[in-house]
Enzyme design. Sequence first.
Site, PDB file in Angstrom:
ATOM      1  N   GLY A  10      56.428  -8.039   0.313  1.00  0.00           N
ATOM      2  CA  GLY A  10      56.582  -9.281   1.077  1.00  0.00           C
ATOM      3  C   GLY A  10      56.923 -10.436   0.160  1.00  0.00           C
ATOM      4  N   GLY A  13      58.367 -13.809   1.483  1.00  0.00           N
ATOM      5  CA  GLY A  13      57.584 -14.647   2.393  1.00  0.00           C
ATOM      6  C   GLY A  13      57.080 -15.918   1.753  1.00  0.00           C
ATOM      7  N   GLN A  14      56.296 -16.681   2.531  1.00  0.00           N
ATOM      8  CA  GLN A  14      55.854 -18.008   2.091  1.00  0.00           C
ATOM      9  C   GLN A  14      55.022 -17.928   0.810  1.00  0.00           C
ATOM     10  OE1 GLN A  14      52.820 -20.007   4.269  1.00  0.00           O
ATOM     11  NE2 GLN A  14      53.495 -22.050   3.690  1.00  0.00           N
ATOM     12  N   ASP A  36      60.957  -6.586  -0.571  1.00  0.00           N
ATOM     13  CA  ASP A  36      60.918  -7.094   0.807  1.00  0.00           C
ATOM     14  C   ASP A  36      61.851  -6.232   1.641  1.00  0.00           C
ATOM     15  OD1 ASP A  36      60.532  -8.756   3.134  1.00  0.00           O
ATOM     16  OD2 ASP A  36      59.944 -10.342   1.751  1.00  0.00           O
ATOM     17  N   TYR A 144      46.220 -11.180  15.223  1.00  0.00           N
ATOM     18  CA  TYR A 144      46.277 -11.429  13.781  1.00  0.00           C
ATOM     19  C   TYR A 144      44.864 -11.496  13.199  1.00  0.00           C
ATOM     20  CZ  TYR A 144      47.157 -14.327   9.564  1.00  0.00           C
ATOM     21  OH  TYR A 144      47.201 -14.841   8.298  1.00  0.00           O
ATOM     22  N   LYS A 148      42.927  -9.057  10.600  1.00  0.00           N
ATOM     23  CA  LYS A 148      42.391  -9.536   9.316  1.00  0.00           C
ATOM     24  C   LYS A 148      40.924  -9.128   9.159  1.00  0.00           C
ATOM     25  CE  LYS A 148      46.005 -11.322   7.473  1.00  0.00           C
ATOM     26  NZ  LYS A 148      46.627 -10.600   6.359  1.00  0.00           N
TER      27      LYS A 148
END
Length: 312
Positions: A10, A13-14, A36, A144, A148
């Site tokens: 990833g 991503g941010q 990614d 989500y 988590k």
Amino acid sequence: MQSDTILIIGAGGQIGGELTMYLRNIFGSNNVIATDLKKTSGELSESGPFEELNVLDKNNFIEIVKKYDVTQIYNLAAMLSATGEKFPLKAWQLNMDGLFNTLEIAKDNAIKKVYWPSSIAAFGPTTEKQNTQQNTIMDPVTIYGISKLAGERLCEWYFLKHHIDVRSIRYPGLISYKTEPGGGTTDYAVDIYFKAKAEKKYTCFLEADTKLPMMYMPDAIRGTVELMETNAAKIKIRSSYNFAAMSFDPQMVAESIKKIIPEFEIDYKIDFRQQIAEGWPQSIDDTPAKNDWGWKPEFGLDKMTKDMLEHV
Ligand code: AKB
């Protein structure tokens, strides 16, 4: 002694983009493998190795681990809170199966350390809102958040059962100017700076007084790497650490921006993300992170606003 080879899943991503560059600076570009779904041009693929990888494709994941003799994995691939509510099955599959693959591969390939991000979304509507404790009620109501919380339990299980050195942080909303977030409830706190600079106004999808825990990305990246570089004996929590820097609401960010752009205006058009935000804590007690591995943030709201507006 041979140095570690770090795999970032990833990386586009941010968090992934900034973390990859930060780790390449410390450990050398060739020791940090960015991955990614798709290869993009730019500093991530030009400054060091880059591979296309879907975390759900276990065979390709294993091939890459073997090809580079990977010794550490950061799995940052996730679907965030707002998008997750629209695509719950996909969110569950990516967030949970991706973590399962990571931990299984860590177990079977003698991976030395694993990093996986949790979130304040793992808490829920009946968790105490102020100074939310490390160990408290956790009743998430988003897919989500549920993924988590389940992921945290899975991390601890692999640590206890298979001695995988897995480490994790419950991120608050993260604010950065380099890579935009995608599909989160805290995204307004990034968008507002871009719109303030470009248009001097912003329409916010959360109410003016919706306070949430937040952090500037440089703090988040530094803290993540500090956790990963801490001696394993000091890491007492193997589910995920509470992690805090500041708490604010949209009105407070607007006031902070107005100190630099006086003509800035904010108005409100509330959407479904309001309900998600109302189910999360407003402030976090991160005493265990401070005590166990010396966590200390550097940025508060006005310092972050100044830096954001200089860079966006
Ligand atoms: C989101 O808003 O979904 C994320 C998070 C708090 O985990 N930024």
